[in-house]
Design an enzyme around this catalytic site. Sequence first.
Site, short mmCIF file in Angstrom:
data_model
loop_
_atom_site.label_atom_id
_atom_site.label_comp_id
_atom_site.label_asym_id
_atom_site.label_seq_id
_atom_site.Cartn_x
_atom_site.Cartn_y
_atom_site.Cartn_z
N GLU A 1 4.40 -5.82 3.95
CA GLU A 1 4.26 -5.19 5.26
C GLU A 1 5.53 -5.44 6.09
OE1 GLU A 1 2.10 -3.30 6.70
OE2 GLU A 1 0.19 -3.52 5.66
N HIS B 1 0.83 -1.20 0.00
CA HIS B 1 0.00 0.00 0.00
C HIS B 1 0.87 1.25 0.00
CE1 HIS B 1 0.46 1.01 4.34
NE2 HIS B 1 0.42 -0.29 4.55
N ASP C 1 -0.30 4.41 0.96
CA ASP C 1 -0.73 5.46 1.89
C ASP C 1 -0.04 5.32 3.24
OD1 ASP C 1 -2.27 3.08 2.32
OD2 ASP C 1 -3.70 4.23 3.52
N ASP D 1 6.11 1.60 7.38
CA ASP D 1 4.77 1.14 7.02
C ASP D 1 4.20 1.99 5.90
OD1 ASP D 1 2.34 -0.16 7.02
OD2 ASP D 1 1.62 0.79 8.84
N HIS E 1 3.58 3.50 12.36
CA HIS E 1 2.75 4.59 12.89
C HIS E 1 3.45 5.39 13.99
CE1 HIS E 1 -1.14 2.22 11.63
NE2 HIS E 1 -0.24 2.31 10.66
N GLU F 1 -5.14 1.86 2.73
CA GLU F 1 -5.01 0.72 3.62
C GLU F 1 -5.15 1.12 5.09
OE1 GLU F 1 -3.04 -2.24 6.23
OE2 GLU F 1 -2.48 -0.15 5.91
N GLU F 2 -4.76 2.36 5.41
CA GLU F 2 -4.69 2.78 6.81
C GLU F 2 -6.02 3.29 7.37
OE1 GLU F 2 -2.28 2.03 8.48
OE2 GLU F 2 -0.40 2.15 7.37
#
Length: 367
Positions: free
Chosen positions: A170, A81, A83, A111, A344, A141-142
Site C-alpha cells: 500500500e 491488490h 483493483d 493505490d 482515490h 480490496e476497494e
Amino acid sequence: MAAPATGAAPDLPALDLTGDLTDLLVALVDIESVSGDEGRVTDAIEAALRPLAHLELERDGDVLFARTQLGRAERVVLAGHTDTVPIAGNVPAVVTGEGDERVVHGRGACDMKGGVAVQLAVAAALTAPSRDLTFIFYDHEEVEAELNGLNRIARERPELLEATFAVLGEPSNARVEGGCQGTMRAEVTFTGVAAHSARSWMGRNAVHAAGPLLERLSGHTSAEVEVEGLVYREGLNAVRISGGIAGNVIPDRCVVEVNYRFAPDKDAAAAEAYVREVLHGFDVTITDVAVGARPGLDRPVAADFVAAVGGEAWPKFGWTDVARFSSLGIPAVNFGPGNPSKAHADDEFCPTADLHTCRDALLRWLG
C-alpha cells in the site's frame, strides 16, 4: 518482455518485469481493473510470471499466488491488490517529468499498482532469495470486506497465507508504516414529532436535537497512543448526518454517523466501550468494526526489514489489509510507493523515485 501464456487472449498486454519500472507501472494502469473487473489484469500478471521457473503459480478466482519453494527457514509474503476505485477520466496513464523525476499519473498509479509493479519486479529479479517468498495479487480490496479476495482466502484457505512476516505494498511514501488503526462506525438516532414547518411549535425537531451530540464531538480531544514505539493518533468524528423528508416538514428523525479511528492496542470490545463512554446518554448503535494491527516490529524478521529499508518506522493512519495478516498471527507492515493522500484522488499519481526506492530496498533485504 514476457510473452502471454498459452491460450491467453490475443490482446492481453505483455508486462516486461525486467525493464523500466515506469513503463511497467504505465502498462498496469492502462489495464482497467475497477473492483469486480480484475480478471484481465490478473491474466496479464499470470502470463508474465508463468515463464519464471523459480516460481510456483496457483490461481484461485482472481487471486494469484506465486511462491518460491527453496526450503528456507522463513517465508515472507509480499501482497498487493489489483483493483481500483472507479475511473474518473484518468486512464490511460500519463507520464510527466524526465529521468528519475518522472511521475506516473492515472487511476491506480498510487493505490496500488505502483506497489504491484514493485512486487512483479522483485519476483522476476530474485531467483534465489534469502527467505522463501509468497507473492499475492488479490481482488476486491476497494469494496466491502466480504468480497475482499484476501479475506476470502484467509477464511477458506488460510494455509496459503502462512508466513513469518508480510509486507503490503500500500502507498506509504516509500517508508515503513507499522500496523494500522482500527475503525468503528456507529449511529446515534434522535426522534422528534413531525409538523408543518409553518406551525413548527406543534412538532419537535429531531435535527435540532442532534446539536448536543455535535457539540460533544466537536469539543472532544482524541488520544495519542503509543504501541510498540509508534504513536497512533486517534479520531472520533461525525462523518454523516441525515434527517428530514421535505422542505416544509419538521423532521421527526435524525441519524448521525460517527467514525472512531482507534489505536491497535484496542480490540473491538474496548473500542466500543470507549465510544459508549464518550457518548454516554445518547442512543448509540454500533454498525461496523474492523480492528487494527499491532506493528510487530519487535520480531527479529521485522527489525531486520526495518534496518534494511532505512532504519525507521512510522505508524499507519488508516486501516489496511495488514490487519488480516495480524489476525492470523503474522506481523505485517505497509511499504509501498506513492503518497497515501493521493489514493482515490482524480489526480492520483506515483513518482518513479518511489518505485526504485521500494524495489531496491526489498532486493537488499531479500537478496
